[in-house]
Design a protein around this motif. Structure first.
Motif, PDB file in Angstrom:
ATOM      1  N   ALA A 127      -6.110  12.010   4.899  1.00  0.00           N
ATOM      2  CA  ALA A 127      -6.534  10.650   4.480  1.00  0.00           C
ATOM      3  C   ALA A 127      -5.750  10.488   3.070  1.00  0.00           C
ATOM      4  O   ALA A 127      -5.361   9.458   2.899  1.00  0.00           O
ATOM      5  N   PHE A 128      -5.723  11.477   2.115  1.00  0.00           N
ATOM      6  CA  PHE A 128      -5.134  11.329   0.964  1.00  0.00           C
ATOM      7  C   PHE A 128      -3.688  11.108   0.979  1.00  0.00           C
ATOM      8  O   PHE A 128      -3.165  10.014   0.526  1.00  0.00           O
ATOM      9  N   TYR A 129      -2.848  11.813   2.068  1.00  0.00           N
ATOM     10  CA  TYR A 129      -1.542  11.608   2.005  1.00  0.00           C
ATOM     11  C   TYR A 129      -1.127  10.294   2.819  1.00  0.00           C
ATOM     12  O   TYR A 129      -0.288   9.771   2.452  1.00  0.00           O
ATOM     13  N   ARG A 130      -2.030   9.938   3.663  1.00  0.00           N
ATOM     14  CA  ARG A 130      -1.818   8.405   4.127  1.00  0.00           C
ATOM     15  C   ARG A 130      -1.777   7.358   3.124  1.00  0.00           C
ATOM     16  O   ARG A 130      -0.887   6.722   3.169  1.00  0.00           O
ATOM     17  N   VAL A 131      -2.613   7.598   2.106  1.00  0.00           N
ATOM     18  CA  VAL A 131      -2.679   6.414   1.167  1.00  0.00           C
ATOM     19  C   VAL A 131      -1.772   6.595   0.159  1.00  0.00           C
ATOM     20  O   VAL A 131      -0.971   5.895  -0.425  1.00  0.00           O
ATOM     21  N   LEU A 132      -1.303   8.031  -0.207  1.00  0.00           N
ATOM     22  CA  LEU A 132      -0.272   8.515  -1.162  1.00  0.00           C
ATOM     23  C   LEU A 132       1.022   7.946  -0.736  1.00  0.00           C
ATOM     24  O   LEU A 132       1.847   7.522  -1.549  1.00  0.00           O
ATOM     25  N   ARG A 133       1.155   8.292   0.759  1.00  0.00           N
ATOM     26  CA  ARG A 133       2.478   7.685   1.277  1.00  0.00           C
ATOM     27  C   ARG A 133       2.950   6.080   0.800  1.00  0.00           C
ATOM     28  O   ARG A 133       3.998   5.857   0.717  1.00  0.00           O
ATOM     29  N   LEU A 134       1.930   5.343   0.876  1.00  0.00           N
ATOM     30  CA  LEU A 134       1.943   3.884   0.423  1.00  0.00           C
ATOM     31  C   LEU A 134       2.367   3.845  -0.531  1.00  0.00           C
ATOM     32  O   LEU A 134       3.539   3.026  -1.171  1.00  0.00           O
ATOM     33  N   GLN A 135       1.814   4.425  -1.737  1.00  0.00           N
ATOM     34  CA  GLN A 135       2.241   4.383  -3.062  1.00  0.00           C
ATOM     35  C   GLN A 135       3.446   4.909  -3.388  1.00  0.00           C
ATOM     36  O   GLN A 135       4.505   4.378  -4.190  1.00  0.00           O
TER      37      GLN A 135
END
Length: 158
Positions: free
Chosen positions: A74-82
């Motif tokens: 879940a963290f990587y899915r959001v971090l990827r966007l940033q």
């Protein structure tokens, strides 16, 4: 500018060099190469991103178990966007030695999304999808979500 044959480069770890990866690459006609043993600079771009993105965001803690895996994903899915849509980076374009000094020249700082949108080999459909994703991102909400997920992730650190 010609681009190399589709390929996959990995380090020498057993998580990459195994029969599953070999069959995957062979079936899809992907050239599979590995870094030379004890040559830490073979994967320098990956290692640089590993530090600047992963280690500075997640840290060096160990995460084990299904719950920790879900939290990391879940963290990587959001971090990827940033990282791909909002965080510009400079790419080294030239390096020359002048006496004892090394002079480096960098490209203009742009996000990976901007670079993909400017690239002639990226299809129009892919560019349209990237533009849609970029338009949907709300930077402040994204930053809050990253902080929330980072705190959730810390509960699983060992």
């Amino acid at each position: 500018m010609p681009y190399p044959v589709k390929g996959l480069d990995s380090d020498c770890g057993g998580e990459f060099i195994n029969q599953i990866m070999y069959r995957y690459c062979f079936d899809r006609k992907i050239v599979f190469t590995r870094a030379r043993a004890s040559k830490k600079n073979d994967q320098c771009r990956i290692e640089q991103k590993n530090f600047s993105v992963i280690r500075q965001s997640v840290g060096y803690d160990r995460y084990e178990g299904e719950e920790a895996t879900r939290a990391l994903n879940a963290f990587y899915r959001v971090l990827r966007l940033q990282v791909n849509f909002l965080q510009p980076c400079m790419i080294l374009t030239a390096k020359e030695r002048v006496g004892a000094r090394v002079r480096r020249r960098y490209d203009i700082a742009r996000t990976p999304c901007q670079r993909a949108l400017e690239h002639p080999c990226v299809s129009k459909e892919s560019k349209d999808k990237l533009k849609e994703q970029l338009a949907a991102i709300k930077p402040i909400a994204l930053a809050r979500e990253i902080l929330r997920l980072r705190e959730e992730l810390r509960r699983y650190a060992r």
